[in-house]
Design a protein around this motif. Structure first.
Motif, PDB file in Angstrom:
ATOM      1  N   PRO A   1      -8.272   4.825 -12.354  1.00  0.00           N
ATOM      2  CA  PRO A   1      -7.996   4.274 -11.023  1.00  0.00           C
ATOM      3  C   PRO A   1      -6.829   4.996 -10.340  1.00  0.00           C
ATOM      4  N   ILE A   2      -6.698   4.791  -9.045  1.00  0.00           N
ATOM      5  CA  ILE A   2      -5.608   5.413  -8.299  1.00  0.00           C
ATOM      6  C   ILE A   2      -4.282   4.758  -8.674  1.00  0.00           C
ATOM      7  N   VAL A   3      -4.321   3.430  -8.858  1.00  0.00           N
ATOM      8  CA  VAL A   3      -3.120   2.685  -9.273  1.00  0.00           C
ATOM      9  C   VAL A   3      -3.463   1.822 -10.487  1.00  0.00           C
ATOM     10  N   LYS A   4      -2.472   1.624 -11.359  1.00  0.00           N
ATOM     11  CA  LYS A   4      -2.734   0.842 -12.568  1.00  0.00           C
ATOM     12  C   LYS A   4      -2.824  -0.645 -12.266  1.00  0.00           C
ATOM     13  N   LYS A   5      -1.990  -1.118 -11.323  1.00  0.00           N
ATOM     14  CA  LYS A   5      -2.043  -2.518 -10.895  1.00  0.00           C
ATOM     15  C   LYS A   5      -2.646  -2.570  -9.497  1.00  0.00           C
ATOM     16  N   PRO A   6      -3.514  -3.551  -9.237  1.00  0.00           N
ATOM     17  CA  PRO A   6      -4.183  -3.615  -7.936  1.00  0.00           C
ATOM     18  C   PRO A   6      -3.194  -3.658  -6.766  1.00  0.00           C
ATOM     19  N   VAL A   7      -3.547  -2.942  -5.704  1.00  0.00           N
ATOM     20  CA  VAL A   7      -2.752  -2.925  -4.477  1.00  0.00           C
ATOM     21  C   VAL A   7      -3.699  -3.095  -3.290  1.00  0.00           C
ATOM     22  N   THR A   8      -3.206  -3.675  -2.202  1.00  0.00           N
ATOM     23  CA  THR A   8      -4.037  -3.901  -1.020  1.00  0.00           C
ATOM     24  C   THR A   8      -3.606  -2.993   0.120  1.00  0.00           C
TER      25      THR A   8
END
Length: 536
Positions: free
Chosen positions: A51-58
């Motif tokens: 993924p682009i980031v390990k923790k979800p971002v909006t």
């Protein structure tokens, strides 16, 4: 309180009410359910891979759709999978084109924009150039985080050319749409009328004159009335002057001749073309309401309910214009002009390229995340799924590696279905020229039909004056110059066609254009052209 004062108070109150609403709904990265609501920590961001980031971002993304088209496109399976695979959740703000102009003015006046703006219907060149401080230059992001777009720009230089602003930087991302034609409008004629009168499709301007004359005099629709209109459009389409070497793809009154930009309304080719058109008009071969009708009136003639009454015009495809009479019409090759040559309006590199398809604003807290997210759109499969619809829903991926479109649901046109299922014309895309041979479209309707018709004229397409970019200063000068000059050119075009006298009036016509500032207009257009062609 007078009406105008009342209106301005209403607008002021509306702005005061709307600005806080817009601001609260548009700024920053919002988060819920444990999602990141601020800047992503460097350890959570992956510079490559998914993924682009390990923790979800909006990310908050604004886009504008036609009329009341709505947001069904957000259910596109590719977009859903993208969210899952990247860990980037999109909070869509879908605006209607009906009230976007006012909303946009309020947004720009407030000085606060959403994080990402998608689709070239949202912000125009002048919106961006006149508000550059709101938008991030993207060159470094492309270099560091967008390998798909970077490769596309290397393979297809037009992608970089069309995106480069006058200061040499890229502020908005481009698109290359899949399976687009080279030709724009093409000559369309009533084949049933030709057959009834025992005539062949016209090949030269002399043939066209004879055919139009027969259409007027010999009752080809067979209703016993003299209601046939050999040629009808709104005004005189410049495509009608194609045989004289005149093409105007981007409606600038400019064309490229011998590699240089030329203002064609002062050219000898244009003069000769208008002389010929005056002859047709004076003999009743053109619609007498050519210069007084609007689009609704012209459409009513093209789709006259009792019998077809229009013989010839220039169109994208016949089925887009002639309604229930479409089967009577056929697209024909370009008509040869006085020099024996044929010309067609379009672009030899394809009608595929767009800019301003994605902007990252200075209000985006994670621009590198937005850049990596945008780069996912620049693959072949992503592009076709965001133009027509998802694989498995709209597109069938065949065992031989080709792709074909499924039939739309009953009661829905193919085009309406694609808009419902995808971003369609809007958003970042890149379908490489080599990949397009894998896309199999029906030759009978829509995009596939246009590609079939394209074969009739694509070898004659003239290089157009490109879709150039202007500076803030040029944008300030252009409207003053073009308003007066374009109005005068259009007025004199109508006069030369309906009343004649072009030879006697030509010198005075040229003098008046020069007095109006034509030289300054040409300098602005030429400077912009030189900047465009110098991009490497």
């Amino acid at each position: 309180m007078g009406k105008s004062t009342k209106k301005s108070w209403v607008k002021m109150i509306t702005a005061m009410v709307l600005v806080p609403v817009l601001l609260t709904g548009m700024v920053g990265c919002s988060g819920s359910k444990g999602e990141n609501s601020g800047s992503v920590a460097s350890g959570d961001f992956n510079q490559e891979g998914l993924p682009i980031v390990k923790k979800p971002v909006t990310l908050k993304v604004l886009t504008v759709r036609w009329g009341s088209m709505g947001d069904t496109f957000t259910q596109n399976q590719w977009l859903k999978d993208l969210e899952k695979n990247t860990n980037v959740k999109i909070e869509w703000q879908v605006m209607s084109s009906n009230d976007w102009a006012e909303q946009k003015s309020i947004m720009l006046a407030s000085g606060t924009l959403p994080e990402v703006i998608l689709g070239d219907q949202s912000f125009s060149d002048s919106d961006i150039v006149n508000n550059l401080s709101y938008f991030r230059p993207l060159d470094d992001y492309i270099d560091k985080y967008m390998p798909n777009l970077k490769a596309a720009m290397q393979e297809t230089p037009e992608m970089k050319q069309i995106s480069t602003f006058p200061d040499g930087k890229i502020y908005s991302l481009p698109a290359r749409l899949p399976s687009r034609p080279i030709t724009a409008q093409q000559p369309v004629i009533n084949k049933a009328w030709l057959d009834k009168l025992g005539l062949k499709a016209p090949d030269t301007i002399d043939d066209l004159y004879n055919v139009l004359k027969a259409f007027k005099e010999q009752d080809p629709n067979g209703n016993g009335k003299k209601d046939e209109i050999p040629y009808s459009e709104v005004g005189l389409s410049m495509d009608f002057l194609n045989p004289f070497g005149i093409t105007d793809l981007n409606a600038t009154s400019m064309m490229i001749k011998d590699g240089k930009p030329v203002y064609f309304p002062t050219s000898e080719e244009y003069k000769a073309g208008l002389e010929w058109v005056h002859k047709l008009y004076s003999e009743g071969l053109l619609d007498k309401e050519l210069f007084t009708q609007d689009g609704t009136m012209a459409s009513a003639k093209h789709q006259n309910p009792d019998a077809p009454i229009v013989g010839f015009s220039n169109q994208w495809t016949p089925d887009a214009v002639f309604g229930k009479w479409s089967d009577q019409y056929e697209t024909i090759p370009p008509i040869a002009g006085p020099d024996g040559k044929r010309y067609s309006t379009g672009d030899p590199s394809g009608l595929s390229y767009r800019r301003n398809e994605l902007l990252i604003t200075k209000f985006c807290k994670n621009p590198e995340v937005a850049a990596r997210w945008a780069d996912q759109f620049y693959t072949n499969e992503a592009s076709i799924q965001n133009f027509w619809g998802a694989i498995g829903t709209v597109i069938k991926k065949n065992d031989d590696g080709t792709y074909s479109l499924m039939d739309p649901p009953a009661g829905t046109s193919a085009d309406a279905w694609y808009w419902e299922q995808s971003l369609r014309d809007f958003g970042p895309k890149y379908a490489s020229p080599s990949f397009e041979q894998n896309i199999k479209l029906s030759p009978k309707t829509g995009d596939g039909l246009k590609l079939q018709l394209d074969k009739l004229g694509n070898e004659y397409v003239a290089t157009p004056f490109p879709n150039v970019m202007y500076t803030s200063e040029e944008f300030q000068e252009l409207p003053t110059l073009t308003t007066d000059i374009d109005t005068y050119v259009n007025t004199m075009r109508a006069q030369f066609i309906t009343k004649g006298g072009i030879n006697e009036g030509w010198d005075n016509y040229i003098k008046k254009l020069n007095d109006m500032g034509l030289e300054k207009l040409l300098k602005i257009r030429t400077d912009a052209y030189n900047r465009y062609t110098s991009v490497k």
